[in-house]
Motif scaffolding. Structure first.
Motif, PDB file in Angstrom:
ATOM      1  N   PHE A  68       0.817  -1.214   0.000  1.00  0.00           N
ATOM      2  CA  PHE A  68       0.000   0.000   0.000  1.00  0.00           C
ATOM      3  C   PHE A  68       0.851   1.263   0.000  1.00  0.00           C
ATOM      4  CE2 PHE A  68      -4.064  -1.900   0.252  1.00  0.00           C
ATOM      5  CZ  PHE A  68      -3.968  -3.013   1.071  1.00  0.00           C
ATOM      6  N   GLN A  69       2.156   1.081  -0.233  1.00  0.00           N
ATOM      7  CA  GLN A  69       3.054   2.229  -0.214  1.00  0.00           C
ATOM      8  C   GLN A  69       3.789   2.341  -1.538  1.00  0.00           C
ATOM      9  OE1 GLN A  69       5.517   1.278   3.189  1.00  0.00           O
ATOM     10  NE2 GLN A  69       4.255   2.510   4.553  1.00  0.00           N
ATOM     11  N   ARG A  70       4.367   3.498  -1.771  1.00  0.00           N
ATOM     12  CA  ARG A  70       5.221   3.705  -2.937  1.00  0.00           C
ATOM     13  C   ARG A  70       6.302   4.695  -2.518  1.00  0.00           C
ATOM     14  NH1 ARG A  70       3.044   4.579  -9.100  1.00  0.00           N
ATOM     15  NH2 ARG A  70       2.332   2.459  -8.886  1.00  0.00           N
ATOM     16  N   ARG A  71       7.469   4.533  -3.133  1.00  0.00           N
ATOM     17  CA  ARG A  71       8.603   5.379  -2.773  1.00  0.00           C
ATOM     18  C   ARG A  71       8.453   6.739  -3.451  1.00  0.00           C
ATOM     19  NH1 ARG A  71      12.287   3.681   0.380  1.00  0.00           N
ATOM     20  NH2 ARG A  71      14.312   4.685   0.476  1.00  0.00           N
ATOM     21  N   LEU A  72       8.241   7.779  -2.639  1.00  0.00           N
ATOM     22  CA  LEU A  72       8.125   9.131  -3.177  1.00  0.00           C
ATOM     23  C   LEU A  72       9.093  10.017  -2.405  1.00  0.00           C
ATOM     24  CD1 LEU A  72       4.215   9.305  -3.310  1.00  0.00           C
ATOM     25  CD2 LEU A  72       5.763   8.964  -5.238  1.00  0.00           C
ATOM     26  N   SER A  73       9.990  10.669  -3.148  1.00  0.00           N
ATOM     27  CA  SER A  73      11.033  11.508  -2.533  1.00  0.00           C
ATOM     28  C   SER A  73      11.812  10.746  -1.484  1.00  0.00           C
ATOM     29  CB  SER A  73      10.402  12.771  -1.892  1.00  0.00           C
ATOM     30  OG  SER A  73       9.714  13.498  -2.859  1.00  0.00           O
ATOM     31  N   GLY A  74      12.112   9.505  -1.809  1.00  0.00           N
ATOM     32  CA  GLY A  74      12.965   8.713  -0.930  1.00  0.00           C
ATOM     33  C   GLY A  74      12.265   8.123   0.275  1.00  0.00           C
ATOM     34  N   VAL A  75      10.955   8.324   0.368  1.00  0.00           N
ATOM     35  CA  VAL A  75      10.224   7.867   1.549  1.00  0.00           C
ATOM     36  C   VAL A  75       9.081   6.954   1.110  1.00  0.00           C
ATOM     37  CG1 VAL A  75       8.664   8.668   3.368  1.00  0.00           C
ATOM     38  CG2 VAL A  75      10.769   9.939   2.892  1.00  0.00           C
ATOM     39  N   ASN A  76       8.911   5.851   1.829  1.00  0.00           N
ATOM     40  CA  ASN A  76       7.773   4.973   1.550  1.00  0.00           C
ATOM     41  C   ASN A  76       6.492   5.651   2.022  1.00  0.00           C
ATOM     42  OD1 ASN A  76       8.592   2.654   0.201  1.00  0.00           O
ATOM     43  ND2 ASN A  76       9.446   1.761   2.048  1.00  0.00           N
ATOM     44  N   PHE A  78       2.171   6.125   1.925  1.00  0.00           N
ATOM     45  CA  PHE A  78       0.914   5.413   1.703  1.00  0.00           C
ATOM     46  C   PHE A  78       0.235   5.959   0.450  1.00  0.00           C
ATOM     47  CE2 PHE A  78      -2.672   2.911   2.721  1.00  0.00           C
ATOM     48  CZ  PHE A  78      -3.815   3.658   2.485  1.00  0.00           C
ATOM     49  N   THR A  82      -3.058   2.301  -5.277  1.00  0.00           N
ATOM     50  CA  THR A  82      -2.372   2.707  -6.523  1.00  0.00           C
ATOM     51  C   THR A  82      -1.575   1.560  -7.135  1.00  0.00           C
ATOM     52  OG1 THR A  82      -2.173   4.939  -5.657  1.00  0.00           O
ATOM     53  CG2 THR A  82      -0.775   4.382  -7.532  1.00  0.00           C
ATOM     54  N   ASN A 287      13.852  -2.997  -8.939  1.00  0.00           N
ATOM     55  CA  ASN A 287      13.780  -2.148  -7.740  1.00  0.00           C
ATOM     56  C   ASN A 287      12.366  -1.676  -7.425  1.00  0.00           C
ATOM     57  OD1 ASN A 287      16.196  -1.875  -6.401  1.00  0.00           O
ATOM     58  ND2 ASN A 287      16.972  -0.293  -7.759  1.00  0.00           N
ATOM     59  N   GLN A 288      11.355  -2.437  -7.774  1.00  0.00           N
ATOM     60  CA  GLN A 288       9.972  -2.017  -7.499  1.00  0.00           C
ATOM     61  C   GLN A 288       9.347  -2.952  -6.464  1.00  0.00           C
ATOM     62  OE1 GLN A 288       7.653  -0.353 -10.833  1.00  0.00           O
ATOM     63  NE2 GLN A 288       9.216  -1.206 -12.130  1.00  0.00           N
TER      64      GLN A 288
ATOM     65  N   ALA B  19       0.330   0.953   7.413  1.00  0.00           N
ATOM     66  CA  ALA B  19       0.742   1.497   6.119  1.00  0.00           C
ATOM     67  C   ALA B  19       0.475   2.976   6.041  1.00  0.00           C
ATOM     68  CB  ALA B  19      -0.005   0.774   4.991  1.00  0.00           C
ATOM     69  N   PRO B  27      16.388   7.476   3.069  1.00  0.00           N
ATOM     70  CA  PRO B  27      17.789   7.110   3.010  1.00  0.00           C
ATOM     71  C   PRO B  27      18.619   8.381   2.992  1.00  0.00           C
ATOM     72  CG  PRO B  27      16.837   6.943   0.854  1.00  0.00           C
ATOM     73  CD  PRO B  27      15.715   7.290   1.797  1.00  0.00           C
ATOM     74  N   ASP B 448      10.240   8.355  -8.274  1.00  0.00           N
ATOM     75  CA  ASP B 448      11.540   8.715  -7.712  1.00  0.00           C
ATOM     76  C   ASP B 448      12.660   8.456  -8.706  1.00  0.00           C
ATOM     77  OD1 ASP B 448      11.901   8.318  -4.109  1.00  0.00           O
ATOM     78  OD2 ASP B 448      10.718   9.693  -5.332  1.00  0.00           O
ATOM     79  N   LYS B 451      12.775  11.071 -11.394  1.00  0.00           N
ATOM     80  CA  LYS B 451      13.420  12.331 -10.987  1.00  0.00           C
ATOM     81  C   LYS B 451      14.941  12.191 -11.076  1.00  0.00           C
ATOM     82  CE  LYS B 451      10.241  13.899  -7.529  1.00  0.00           C
ATOM     83  NZ  LYS B 451       9.997  13.877  -6.111  1.00  0.00           N
TER      84      LYS B 451
END
Lengths: 323, 458
Positions: A68-76, A78, A82, A287-288, B19, B27, B448, B451
Motif C-alpha cells: 500500500f506504499q510507494r517510494r516518493l522523494s525517498g520515503v515509503n 501510503f 495505486t 527495484n519495485q 501502512a 535514506p 523517484d 526524478k
C-alpha cells in the motif's frame, strides 16, 4: 456450579461436602485450576507460535504494508490501492495471470492421468512395483535439474528434434521453447511429467486401503471394468482426488517459478511469464518492491482461498464420516 | 475456521493502519557525503586497532576468466600489507548478482564492496541509498586515472570505480570468410556488405552470425550495438526515457527494422530463441558460425581454445550516420562501497590497491582483459588483435547504451522484443511501440527513479 452465596458456595466450609459426582468423592470447585488447565497447552505451544509469528507473521505484515506504499522523494508513502491499480494496467502482469490460469487447466489432465495410472497399477500387472517406483521418480528429482535437462531436450537442435528428424517426422521438429506458441504447452508437459507421480502414489495408497469385498461384490453382480472404476474406485478416491486437485492448483498458481526460470526465463517475449517470476523481476531486478508486494498479496489471497477450500472440504468429509 | 478468518482480518486491518502511519525515515540524501577525514594512503588502510573484516560480492570470472586467480592474489597481498584486515570475497553467479544485492540492501546488511555493471546498474542502487559517494574516500588525483568514470557519475558525485573494460567487437573467423569467398583483410563495413556476407556464408552451409536469446541478455546487447547508429550521444536514450523524446521516433525505431533485415537475410542461427547467450557464443568457438557480436573479455579464452589465428575483429558494420555509429562500445565494470559498510575507508583502500601498477599489470596478464586505468602498462599488449582493440578503446570509445536506460525497459522491451522479432510475432513498428509503452509504464510506476534520471540526463 454452586452459588457463592449459598450453603454450597466457596465460602461455605462445608461446600466440599455438598458437591457430588457420580457417587464418588465430592469435587471441590476450583476455577483457578480450570484456568491454568486451559492455558497449559498454549504455554507449550508458545515458543513455536512466537517463532512462526516472527518468521512468517512479521514478513507478512511488512509485505502487506509495502503493497500500500510507494517510494516518493525517498520515503515509503501510503498510496492506497495505486499499486494494485497499476498492476491491472500492466500487460506483463496480465499475461502472467493468464499463463497461471492456463497452467491450472492442466490440473484435470494431470488428475486424470494419475488416476488411470493408479488404476492400472492397482490391477497388479507384472512388475507393478517397479512401474510405481519409475512413475514416482520424477517427483523426487530437483526441479532445477529437470528444467535444465528438458531445456536441452527441447531445443530446436535438441535431442527430441534430432530423433524426430531421424525417424522422418520432421514436421514435428518444432521450436518447442523458442516459439511463443509452443513454449507454454512444453512447460505444461514438463510440469505434468514431474508432478503426476505424486498423484499416482496418493491414489494407489488409497486404493490399497479399500476393502476388496466391495470389488468382489460388484464383480459378482456383473459389473464390468468401467463400472467398477466409475461406481467404486472414483467414489472411494473422492477425498484424495479433492486433495490432489487442490494441491495441484496451488502448485500451478504459486510453485512453478523454478520451471519457468530455468527453462524459458519467462520468454520468449513473456509468453511463459508467471506471477512468481513477475514478483521476482519487479522486486529484485527493477527495484519495485512495492509493486512486487502487491502481486505477492494477491497471490497469497488466491492461494489462501484454495487452502481454505481444501480445509472446508476436508472438514465436511470428516463430519460426514463421523455421522 | 471462523477464528482463523478473524485473525487474518485483524492482521490485514493492522497492516492497513500501519501502512498509513508515519513513513520510514528516508535514506541518506544523494548530495550528502559521509564525514570527511584525510584521504588514506594508496595501498594501506587507515591504522586501526580493531580487526577489520571486509566482504566483497563480485562477478567477473564469467566474463574475464582468470579474474578469480587475480582476486585471490590481490586479497592476499592487501592482507599482507594490512594485517588487521581480512577480506572475504564471494563470487556471485549472473542470476544472483543483482537479486542477492537487492536483498542485502533491503536488510542493510551484506557486502562492504559490491560489483556493479556501469551506468544505471550502479546508479539505481545509489539512488536507493545503498552506496556512498567516493569523493571523500578516494582522492581526485587517484580517481582521474580511472577510465569511464562518467558511467558512475550522478549529481556531481562518483558512486563507484571502474575495474576492467568490457567492449563489443564483431568477431569473425578468417578461415570461414576465405572459404565463402570473402576477404578477411577487408571485412564488411556497411550494412549491405554484411547482408552480402551472410548470403555467401549460407552458401557454404555455415551460420553467418550466431546468437542465443533464451535468457534475454543478448537482446540487450543487440540494442546497444545496433540502436546507437542513428544517434550522436547516449543522452538521447536518457532523454527518451524521461519523455523528452519517444522510442517510436524514426531514429529510435530504425534499429528494429535493421535487425529484422538481418533476420530476413538468413544471417542468424535458426535456434537463436532456444539457445542461451553463452550457447550462442559457443557456436563461434566451435566453428559453427562465422561471426559473433562478441565481448573482448572472452578473446583470450577463445584463443586458448582455438588459437588467435582462427579469429579477427572488426567494427560493427554501419547502416546509420550518427556519431555513435563510428564508436567502439566499451563499458567499465566496477565496484561500489555500500552505505551500511562499517569500514568505508578500508574498503576504499582496497579499491585503490586494485589500481596499483602491479595489480593492473597482473590483471591483464591473468585475464587478457584491459584494466579500467590509464596507468596500465600498454607495453604488455603484444597480441595484434588486442592492440587493435586497445586502439579502439582509446580513440573511438563509445558508451554501452544498456547502461543508460532503465533496466525494466531493457528487459521488457529489448530482451522480450528481440525474442518476439525472431519468433515472428511482432513487426519492427510494433516493437518500437512496445518500447514506448514500457517506458511510459516505468515513468508512471517509478516517480523517484524518474526524478533521478532527469537529473542524470542533464
Amino acid at each position: 456450579m454452586p452459588s457463592r452465596t449459598s450453603k454450597s458456595g466457596l465460602n461455605n466450609p462445608d461446600a466440599s461436602l455438598t458437591i457430588r459426582k457420580g457417587g464418588g468423592l465430592p469435587l471441590p470447585y476450583r476455577p483457578r485450576k480450570k484456568f491454568w488447565r486451559k492455558l497449559e497447552p498454549w504455554l507449550y505451544l508458545a515458543p513455536m507460535l512466537i517463532a512462526i509469528l516472527f518468521v512468517f507473521g512479521y514478513p507478512l505484515v511488512s509485505l502487506i504494508i509495502l503493497s500500500f506504499q510507494r517510494r516518493l522523494s525517498g520515503v515509503n508513502t501510503f498510496v492506497g490501492l495505486t499499486n494494485y491499480k497499476a498492476l491491472f494496467k500492466d500487460d506483463v502482469f496480465l499475461q502472467a495471470v493468464k499463463n497461471n490460469l492456463m497452467l491450472v487447466i492442466t490440473v484435470p489432465i494431470m488428475v486424470f492421468i494419475a488416476l488411470i495410472l493408479a488404476v492400472f497399477l492397482f490391477e497388479r500387472i507384472r512388475g507393478w512395483q517397479l512401474y510405481r517406483t519409475t512413475l514416482f521418480l520424477p517427483y523426487l528429482l530437483p526441479i532445477t535439474v529437470v528444467g535444465l535437462i528438458f531445456s536441452y531436450i527441447f531445443q530446436l537442435s535438441g535431442v527430441l528434434n534430432e530423433f524426430l528428424n531421424l525417424i522422418g517426422l520432421n514436421f514435428l521438429a518444432l521450436d518447442w521453447l523458442g516459439s511463443t506458441r509452443y513454449a507454454l504447452p512444453t512447460l505444461m508437459f514438463v510440469i505434468i511429467w514431474k508432478e503426476v507421480g505424486f498423484g499416482v502414489v496418493l491414489f494407489l495408497a488409497r486404493l490399497m486401503s479399500v476393502e476388496e469385498e466391495l470389488f468382489d461384490a460388484a464383480k459378482i453382480d456383473g459389473a464390468n471394468w468401467w463400472q467398477l472404476q466409475w461406481n467404486i474406485t472414483v467414489p472411494q478416491l473422492a477425498t484424495v482426488i479433492e486433495f490432489f486437485t487442490v494441491v495441484s492448483v496451488i502448485t500451478m498458481l504459486s510453485w512453478v517459478f523454478n520451471y519457468v526460470f530455468v527453462m524459458t526465463g519467462g520468454g520468449p517475449g513473456n509468453s511463459t511469464m508467471v506471477t512468481e517470476l513477475f514478483v521476482y523481476l519487479m522486486g529484485f531486478r527493477y527495484n519495485q518492491m512495492n509493486i512486487a508486494s502487491a502481486v505477492s498479496v494477491l497471490l497469497l489471497l488466491v492461494t489462501g482461498f484454495f487452502i481454505f477450500l481444501e480445509l472446508r472440504l476436508r472438514a465436511g468429509t470428516s463430519a460426514a464420516e463421523v455421522s | 475456521m471462523k477464528k482463523t478468518f478473524q485473525f487474518l482480518s485483524l492482521l490485514i486491518v493492522i497492516s492497513l493502519l500501519a501502512a498509513c502511519a508515519t513513513p520510514t525515515p528516508p535514506p541518506p540524501a544523494a548530495t550528502e557525503a559521509p564525514a570527511a577525514t584525510e584521504a588514506p594512503a594508496a595501498t594501506q588502510a587507515p591504522a586501526a586497532a580493531e580487526p577489520v573484516k571486509l566482504v566483497i560480492w563480485w562477478w567477473g570470472e564469467q566474463e574475464a576468466p582468470g579474474a578469480q586467480k587475480w582476486m585471490d592474489e590481490t586479497i592476499a597481498k592487501f592482507q599482507e600489507a594490512n594485517p588487521n584486515v581480512t577480506i572475504e570475497a564471494v563470487l556471485q553467479s549472473t542470476d544472483t548478482l543483482i537479486p542477492a544485492f537487492k536483498s542485502a540492501a533491503a536488510a542493510k546488511e551484506g557486502p562492504d564492496i559490491q560489483y556493479f555493471w556501469g551506468g544505471v546498474w550502479t546508479l539505481e542502487d545509489a539512488w536507493a541509498g545503498s552506496l556512498v559517494p567516493l569523493e571523500d574516500l578516494i582522492p581526485q588525483d587517484e580517481l582521474k586515472h580511472y577510465i569511464n568514470n562518467f558511467e558512475r557519475t550522478w549529481d556531481g558525485k562518483q558512486w563507484g570505480t571502474g575495474w576492467y573494460l568490457s567492449g563489443n567487437p564483431m568477431v569473425f573467423n578468417p578461415d570461414l570468410f576465405t572459404q565463402a569467398g570473402l576477404d578477411p583483410a577487408n571485412p564488411p563495413k556497411t550494412w549491405d556488405e554484411l547482408k552480402d556476407a551472410c548470403t555467401k556464408l549460407n552458401g557454404i552451409g555455415v551460420t553467418p552470425i550466431a546468437g542465443g536469446l533464451k535468457d534475454g541478455w543478448f537482446g540487450g546487447w543487440l540494442f546497444s550495438i545496433l540502436a546507437r547508429q542513428t544517434h550522436d550521444t547516449e543522452k538521447d536514450f536518457m532523454a527518451a526515457s524521461v519523455g523528452e523524446m519517444k522510442f517510436t521516433d524514426p531514429n529510435f525505431a530504425e534499429w528494429w527494422s535493421r535487425l529484422n533485415e538481418l533476420k530476413e537475410a538468413g544471417c542468424w542461427n535458426k535456434d537463436i530463441n532456444s539457445l542461451d547467450y553463452q550457447q550462442g557464443q559457443d557456436m563461434f568457438v566451435q566453428g559453427k558460425a562465422a561471426m559473433i557480436f562478441g565481448n573482448d573479455t572472452f578473446l583470450k579464452g577463445w584463443a586458448d581454445t582455438i588459437g588467435w589465428d582462427k579469429m579477427d575483429v572488426m567494427m560493427v558494420p554501419k547502416y546509420g550516420t550518427g556519431k555513435l555509429a563510428d564508436t567502439y562500445i566499451v563499458t567499465a565494470q566496477g565496484m561500489g562501497i555500500t552505505s551500511w559498510s562499517k569500514y568505508p575507508k578500508e574498503a576504499a583502500a582496497f579499491l585503490m590497491f586494485m589500481h596499483t601498477p602491479d595489480r593492473l599489470n597482473a590483471w591483464f596478464q591473468d585475464t587478457g582483459v584491459f584494466p579500467a586505468d590509464d596507468r596500465f602498462d600498454t607495453n604488455l599488449i603484444t597480441q595484434p588483435i588486442m592492440k587493435k582493440i586497445f586502439g579502439w578503446d582509446t580513440s573511438v570509445a563509445g558508451a554501452n547504451l544498456e547502461n543508460f536506460i532503465p533496466s525494466m525497459l531493457d528487459e521488457q522491451s529489448n530482451f522480450a522484443g528481440v525474442q518476439l522479432l525472431f519468433a515472428g510475432d511482432k513487426t519492427p513498428e510494433e516493437l518500437a511501440a512496445l518500447a514506448e509503452e514500457v517506458i511510459a509504464k516505468w515513468r508512471e510506476q517509478n516517480p523517484d527513479a524518474l526524478k533521478n534520471f532527469e537529473i542524470w540526463a542533464k
